[in-house]
Structure formats: structure tokens, C-alpha cells
Design an enzyme around this catalytic site. Sequence first.
Site, PDB file in Angstrom:
ATOM      1  N   SER A  32       0.807  -1.221   0.000  1.00 57.15           N
ATOM      2  CA  SER A  32       0.000   0.000   0.000  1.00 57.15           C
ATOM      3  C   SER A  32       0.839   1.270   0.000  1.00 57.15           C
ATOM      4  O   SER A  32       0.308   2.367   0.018  1.00 57.15           O
ATOM      5  CB  SER A  32      -0.932   0.010   1.208  1.00 57.15           C
ATOM      6  OG  SER A  32      -0.176   0.004   2.402  1.00 57.15           O
TER       7      SER A  32
ATOM      8  N   THR B 214       1.689   6.987   0.198  1.00 56.49           N
ATOM      9  CA  THR B 214       0.796   5.875  -0.153  1.00 56.49           C
ATOM     10  C   THR B 214       0.854   5.567  -1.646  1.00 56.49           C
ATOM     11  O   THR B 214       1.245   6.426  -2.445  1.00 56.49           O
ATOM     12  CB  THR B 214      -0.658   6.250   0.208  1.00 56.49           C
ATOM     13  OG1 THR B 214      -1.500   5.109   0.081  1.00 56.49           O
ATOM     14  CG2 THR B 214      -1.211   7.352  -0.663  1.00 56.49           C
TER      15      THR B 214
ATOM     16  N   THR C  30      -2.001   3.201   4.347  1.00 58.41           N
ATOM     17  CA  THR C  30      -1.164   4.350   3.985  1.00 58.41           C
ATOM     18  C   THR C  30      -0.312   4.548   5.197  1.00 58.41           C
ATOM     19  O   THR C  30      -0.774   4.283   6.301  1.00 58.41           O
ATOM     20  CB  THR C  30      -2.054   5.615   3.822  1.00 58.41           C
ATOM     21  OG1 THR C  30      -2.743   5.543   2.580  1.00 58.41           O
ATOM     22  CG2 THR C  30      -1.273   6.913   3.868  1.00 58.41           C
TER      23      THR C  30
ATOM     24  N   THR D 117      -5.944   7.989   7.157  1.00 61.72           N
ATOM     25  CA  THR D 117      -5.858   6.851   6.257  1.00 61.72           C
ATOM     26  C   THR D 117      -7.285   6.406   5.950  1.00 61.72           C
ATOM     27  O   THR D 117      -8.213   6.741   6.674  1.00 61.72           O
ATOM     28  CB  THR D 117      -5.041   5.700   6.891  1.00 61.72           C
ATOM     29  OG1 THR D 117      -4.959   4.610   5.970  1.00 61.72           O
ATOM     30  CG2 THR D 117      -5.648   5.213   8.191  1.00 61.72           C
ATOM     31  N   GLY D 118      -7.439   5.678   4.858  1.00 58.43           N
ATOM     32  CA  GLY D 118      -8.778   5.241   4.468  1.00 58.43           C
ATOM     33  C   GLY D 118      -9.186   5.861   3.145  1.00 58.43           C
ATOM     34  O   GLY D 118      -8.332   6.320   2.387  1.00 58.43           O
TER      35      GLY D 118
ATOM     36  N   ARG E 113      -6.134   9.181 -10.546  1.00 59.58           N
ATOM     37  CA  ARG E 113      -6.852   9.480  -9.292  1.00 59.58           C
ATOM     38  C   ARG E 113      -5.844   9.835  -8.183  1.00 59.58           C
ATOM     39  O   ARG E 113      -4.836   9.170  -8.004  1.00 59.58           O
ATOM     40  CB  ARG E 113      -7.692   8.263  -8.883  1.00 59.58           C
ATOM     41  CG  ARG E 113      -8.458   8.441  -7.568  1.00 59.58           C
ATOM     42  CD  ARG E 113      -7.697   7.903  -6.379  1.00 59.58           C
ATOM     43  NE  ARG E 113      -8.489   7.924  -5.146  1.00 59.58           N
ATOM     44  CZ  ARG E 113      -7.994   7.699  -3.942  1.00 59.58           C
ATOM     45  NH1 ARG E 113      -6.717   7.399  -3.798  1.00 59.58           N
ATOM     46  NH2 ARG E 113      -8.753   7.743  -2.880  1.00 59.58           N
TER      47      ARG E 113
HETATM   48  N1  ASP Z   1      -6.004   7.463   1.949  1.00 60.64           N
HETATM   49  C1  ASP Z   1      -5.443   6.739   0.852  1.00 60.64           C
HETATM   50  C2  ASP Z   1      -6.084   7.206  -0.424  1.00 60.64           C
HETATM   51  O1  ASP Z   1      -7.275   7.482  -0.450  1.00 60.64           O
HETATM   52  C3  ASP Z   1      -5.593   5.281   0.928  1.00 60.64           C
HETATM   53  C4  ASP Z   1      -5.581   4.644   2.272  1.00 60.64           C
HETATM   54  O2  ASP Z   1      -5.155   5.206   3.256  1.00 60.64           O
HETATM   55  O3  ASP Z   1      -6.002   3.522   2.389  1.00 60.64           O
HETATM   56  O4  ASP Z   1      -5.414   7.221  -1.417  1.00 60.64           O
END
Ligand code: ASP
Length: 338
Positions: A88, A216, A198, A249-250, A226
Site C-alpha cells: 500500500s 501511499t 497508507t 488513512t482510508g 486518481r
Molecule cells: N487514503 C489513501 C487514499 O485514499 C488510501 C488509504 O489510506 O487507504 O489514497
Amino acid sequence: MSDRRKFVKFSLLSSAAILVGRKLFARTEINSAGGYDTVKNEPVVISTWDFGKEANAAAWEVLNKGGKALDAVENGVKVPEADPNNQSVGLGGRPDRDGRVTLDACIMDENSKCGSVACLEHIVHPISVARLVMEKTPHVMIVGDGALQFALANGFKKENLLTPKSEKEWKEWLKESKYEPQKNIENALPGGKQNHDTIGMVAMDKNGDLSGACTTSGLAYKMHGRVGDSPIIGAGLFVDNEVGAATSTGVGEEVIRIVGSHLVVELMRQGLDPESACKKAVERISNRNPEAAKQVQVGFLALNKKGQYGAFALQKGFSYAVRNGKEEKIYESQHLYP
Ligand code: ASP
């Protein structure tokens, strides 16, 4: 008791009270701007997810020697960036739908200087490119081919970041996938694994200065081009040296909509402790659209100027790692939904 004796007794008691008070509250004072001035500082570093532990260890090497928080966070997040088994972040990151590994990263220091790169390909350490953007250019953010050219011009090596493991998984995903813009496709990964993670890291050094870094490969199998929250100052990361620092994160789209990390820091400025500030930001996401919020994960992590830290997530499963002079630990974050 004579007036003079009463006065002497009162003065002695008050001095003792002041001394005790000083001892109890030696770590912080409220300054005139409403932030905290740290008087005696204890370095600390916190970062997202379990793999934050190894990253913290690299950051701690810097902090423990009295180094700067900025150097610590860069050193720290370079560990998962270079780890081909971490799918990731950086090398070995899961690619986009076209099979291209595109990286997002940003860094911010105690003087509100910041740098960022987005949709950067072929460079193992996007965080170091982001730092160079901060230090060598008048800009904050450079993206895509411009970021790659900037990196190559500054001596970074062009490399293939798509490891055989990530390539195999991507090809597997392609068999079933519909090429539609989806913002949350966690369950599409073979084995139903989460497709996101991330590293977001924030630290305080011995001078009480704060810095943060976030890096990330973004959501797996995203549309090409994106960009999520991670390289966006205020969304994926924010540092205000008077108040605190936060990272996320997310699903980045949800974080961007509420400018999440900036919101967390502003809530701490209003007096909330780190965990409560993270919780309020998470609630902001869920209040806007509860049904959508139930389907995605977002986690925030924050550190205030007193060295207190905390986290909160939409869903169960978000963990974070802490390293300071006393502990090296992984914590499970509190969460909104069961
Ligand atoms: N926040 C990151 C993104 O949207 C991905 C993640 O943290 O899982 O690219």
C-alpha cells in the site's frame, strides 16, 4: 499571630504552592495565542497501522539522538516505501486499473513549510521528492510527469515499482473487474482483503517541534490519475506547531470532503484532546452521509503539543503505532461503527 508573622506564613505557603504547581505543570504553558509552549519536551512518534512500528523505529533513531522531527518522519516513512511486501506504500504498491503504480506523498514541518507529489511513478521514495519540492522550489505540489522529471533531475533513480506479487493480484482482479469509477472496492481484492493502508506519521522532537509525513500508493485499482487525500496538505496531513499534528488513512475522497487533518488540528486548537478531535472529524463524515459512511473506512491519528496522542476511525480494525522514551506499542483505535 502578629500581622507580620501571618504575612511570612502566607508567603511561605504560597511559595511552596507555586513550587509544587511548577513541578506538576512543568511540561506546558498556555501561550498568548492559545496554543501550548512546551517547556520540557519528550520526543514521540506515532504512525498509522501495525507496520508503523518498524517505521517508528527508524524515526526514533533520529529523535533519540536529538534530531529534528522533520528528519525523523522522512526517515521513518521511507521504511514501508522501500518494503516490497508492503502493498500500500511505495515499491510493491498495488497498481491502478491500468497496472501503473502511482504514488502520493506529502511532508510538513514546524514552520508550516510543506511539499507534496501526486501520481508520481517509478520513484521508490516519493516522500523525499516531496521534501525536495518543499526545500528547493517555490511550490507546494508537483504532480505526474512533472514530478517524475523533477525527481530525475535531482538524482532519483527510475525503477519498476510493480512487483510480481502485485502484478499477479492485479491480473486476477482484472478478470472480474468492471472499469467504473468506484470509490470503495475493498472487497474486490482476492481473499476479500482491504485494499487500503497508507503510512501517515507525526512526531515531536526534543525542542517540542512537530512535523508530519504521509505516503501511499493510494486505493488499489483506482482510475489512472486518481489522487486521494494523502498528498493534500490539510486533508491527509496537517501540522500546526502551536497546536498539534494530524494525519489520516482510508478512503481519501471522504477525508478530502471535510479537509480532515486540518479539521482535527483546529478541533485540538479549540481544546479537544487528540482522540476527541479525531472522533469529531469521523462523526462529521458519518453525519454527512451515514449510509455511505458505513461502507467505507477512514481513520485519523493526532498528536498535540503536550505530546498526547489519540486516534479514531469509522470502522473497527484501524491500528496505530507509538514510540517514545517509555513505550513501543501498537494500539487499536476506537471506532464509530461496531
Ligand atoms: N487514503 C489513501 C487514499 O485514499 C488510501 C488509504 O489510506 O487507504 O489514497
